[in-house]
Design a protein around this motif. Structure first.
Motif, short mmCIF file in Angstrom:
data_model
loop_
_atom_site.label_atom_id
_atom_site.label_comp_id
_atom_site.label_asym_id
_atom_site.label_seq_id
_atom_site.Cartn_x
_atom_site.Cartn_y
_atom_site.Cartn_z
N LYS A 158 39.65 -14.51 -25.44
CA LYS A 158 38.82 -15.49 -24.73
C LYS A 158 39.70 -16.49 -23.99
O LYS A 158 39.43 -16.84 -22.82
CB LYS A 158 37.91 -16.21 -25.73
CG LYS A 158 37.09 -17.33 -25.11
CD LYS A 158 36.30 -18.08 -26.18
CE LYS A 158 35.57 -19.28 -25.58
NZ LYS A 158 34.83 -20.06 -26.61
N ALA A 162 40.01 -17.11 -20.00
CA ALA A 162 39.74 -18.45 -19.48
C ALA A 162 40.88 -18.95 -18.61
O ALA A 162 40.67 -19.47 -17.51
CB ALA A 162 39.48 -19.41 -20.64
N SER A 166 40.83 -19.41 -14.57
CA SER A 166 40.99 -20.78 -14.08
C SER A 166 42.16 -20.90 -13.12
O SER A 166 42.15 -21.76 -12.23
CB SER A 166 41.18 -21.75 -15.25
OG SER A 166 42.40 -21.49 -15.94
N ILE A 200 35.73 -31.07 -18.32
CA ILE A 200 34.52 -30.52 -18.93
C ILE A 200 34.68 -29.02 -19.14
O ILE A 200 34.34 -28.48 -20.19
CB ILE A 200 33.29 -30.83 -18.07
CG1 ILE A 200 33.02 -32.34 -18.05
CG2 ILE A 200 32.07 -30.08 -18.58
CD1 ILE A 200 31.88 -32.74 -17.15
N VAL A 201 35.22 -28.33 -18.12
CA VAL A 201 35.47 -26.90 -18.25
C VAL A 201 36.46 -26.63 -19.37
O VAL A 201 36.31 -25.69 -20.16
CB VAL A 201 35.98 -26.32 -16.91
CG1 VAL A 201 36.43 -24.88 -17.09
CG2 VAL A 201 34.89 -26.40 -15.86
N MET A 203 36.90 -28.38 -21.97
CA MET A 203 36.21 -28.60 -23.24
C MET A 203 35.34 -27.40 -23.62
O MET A 203 35.24 -27.02 -24.79
CB MET A 203 35.34 -29.85 -23.14
CG MET A 203 34.51 -30.15 -24.38
SD MET A 203 33.44 -31.59 -24.13
CE MET A 203 32.35 -30.98 -22.84
N LEU A 204 34.73 -26.75 -22.62
CA LEU A 204 33.82 -25.64 -22.88
C LEU A 204 34.55 -24.33 -23.16
O LEU A 204 34.07 -23.49 -23.93
CB LEU A 204 32.87 -25.44 -21.70
CG LEU A 204 31.90 -26.60 -21.41
CD1 LEU A 204 31.10 -26.31 -20.15
CD2 LEU A 204 30.97 -26.81 -22.59
N LEU A 205 35.71 -24.14 -22.54
CA LEU A 205 36.39 -22.85 -22.62
C LEU A 205 37.48 -22.78 -23.68
O LEU A 205 37.99 -21.70 -23.97
CB LEU A 205 37.00 -22.50 -21.25
CG LEU A 205 36.03 -22.27 -20.10
CD1 LEU A 205 36.79 -21.86 -18.85
CD2 LEU A 205 35.00 -21.20 -20.47
N THR A 206 37.85 -23.91 -24.24
CA THR A 206 38.95 -23.92 -25.21
C THR A 206 38.44 -24.38 -26.57
O THR A 206 37.32 -24.88 -26.69
CB THR A 206 40.08 -24.85 -24.75
OG1 THR A 206 39.58 -26.19 -24.64
CG2 THR A 206 40.65 -24.41 -23.41
N PRO A 208 37.93 -26.76 -29.87
CA PRO A 208 37.58 -28.18 -29.88
C PRO A 208 38.73 -29.09 -30.30
O PRO A 208 38.63 -29.82 -31.28
CB PRO A 208 36.42 -28.25 -30.88
CG PRO A 208 36.71 -27.14 -31.83
CD PRO A 208 37.30 -26.04 -30.99
N GLN A 213 42.32 -28.46 -24.59
CA GLN A 213 41.50 -28.90 -23.46
C GLN A 213 42.38 -29.48 -22.36
O GLN A 213 42.19 -29.18 -21.18
CB GLN A 213 40.49 -29.93 -23.94
CG GLN A 213 39.47 -29.38 -24.91
CD GLN A 213 38.63 -30.47 -25.56
OE1 GLN A 213 38.68 -31.62 -25.16
NE2 GLN A 213 37.87 -30.10 -26.59
#
Length: 247
Positions: A158, A162, A166, A200-201, A203-206, A208, A213
């Motif tokens: 994943k 990502a 990116s 924000i991306v 935060m969503l793709l990596t 927590p 991030q």
């Protein structure tokens, strides 16, 4: 030649090029299959290096020790064969492009491939050591770290995807500027929103944690700036006039 014959010939050519792309992936897989276990160990190295003494990876499914390495090998085979896959795609669409379009698309395919590989390398050599060191250091006292090999594989694939996607930001910006969808000046005005958006991306793709991030968001922002510079070279000022004159 009738339209139906033309469509049929295109479908035949598309099938042939898809088969060639699949054959390239299969050939790479056959070459790598013998080294599947070694490849998985190489992938797991960033985590194994930071795991506490005595901790180890585990397999919670009976077939996982066999299937996980081969799943990784198949994904790596596709990644390695991407130049051939893109070449087949280029061979299919190139006859329908104008000369100036060919001069743009061909270098972009090469740059896109290199950026994808660069994103994967950045994740493996920079993000993984820092992120895994952080995860293992914050484990509660008394908790034994034993990561499942399937869960670990899904996690890193994943992240590979990502970071690889990116890193395509410069290519996307060049295409948007070249086609007239936007202008470098308009993108510069949106820079504050872009900076917020990449975090924000990230935060969503990596995972927590702030380290992963930030390590995704900062390169995305830098690649955005690189894309602006490159997009300025391909943007034609008369495009803005055409859009203003159009009803």
């Amino acid at each position: 030649m009738s339209d139906s014959q033309t469509l049929f010939s295109h479908l035949v050519e598309l099938r042939g090029r898809l088969l060639k792309a699949l054959l390239a992936v299969l050939l790479v897989f056959i070459c790598l299959a013998y080294f599947a276990q070694d490849l998985y160990h190489l992938l797991a190295t960033p985590l194994l290096k930071v795991m506490p003494t005595g901790a180890q990876m585990i397999a919670t499914d009976v077939a996982s020790p066999f299937f996980a390495p081969f799943k990784l090998t198949m994904v790596l085979s596709f990644f390695i064969a991407i130049p051939v896959v893109l070449y087949q795609a280029w061979g299919f669409i190139a006859p329908g492009l104008y000369r100036n379009e060919k001069r743009l698309i061909a270098p972009l395919l090469v740059c896109s491939t290199l950026l994808f590989y660069g994103g994967i390398a950045f994740a493996y050599y920079v993000v993984f050591p820092l992120a895994f060191a952080f995860f293992t250091s914050v484990a509660p006292e008394g908790v034994t770290i034993s990561t499942d090999i399937n869960s670990y594989l899904d996690f890193v694939l994943k992240l590979f995807f990502a970071f690889g996607m990116s890193f395509q930001i410069p290519v996307a910006i060049i295409l948007m500027c070249w086609t007239g969808m936007t202008t470098p000046a308009a993108l510069r005005q949106k820079r504050p929103y872009v900076i917020v958006g990449v975090f924000i991306v990230g935060m969503l793709l990596t995972p927590p944690d702030i380290i992963s991030q930030t390590l995704l968001a900062v390169p995305m922002w830098l690649l955005f700036e690189v894309g602006l510079l490159a997009g300025s070279l391909y943007y034609r000022p008369d495009q803005e006039t055409e859009h203003q004159d159009s009803p």
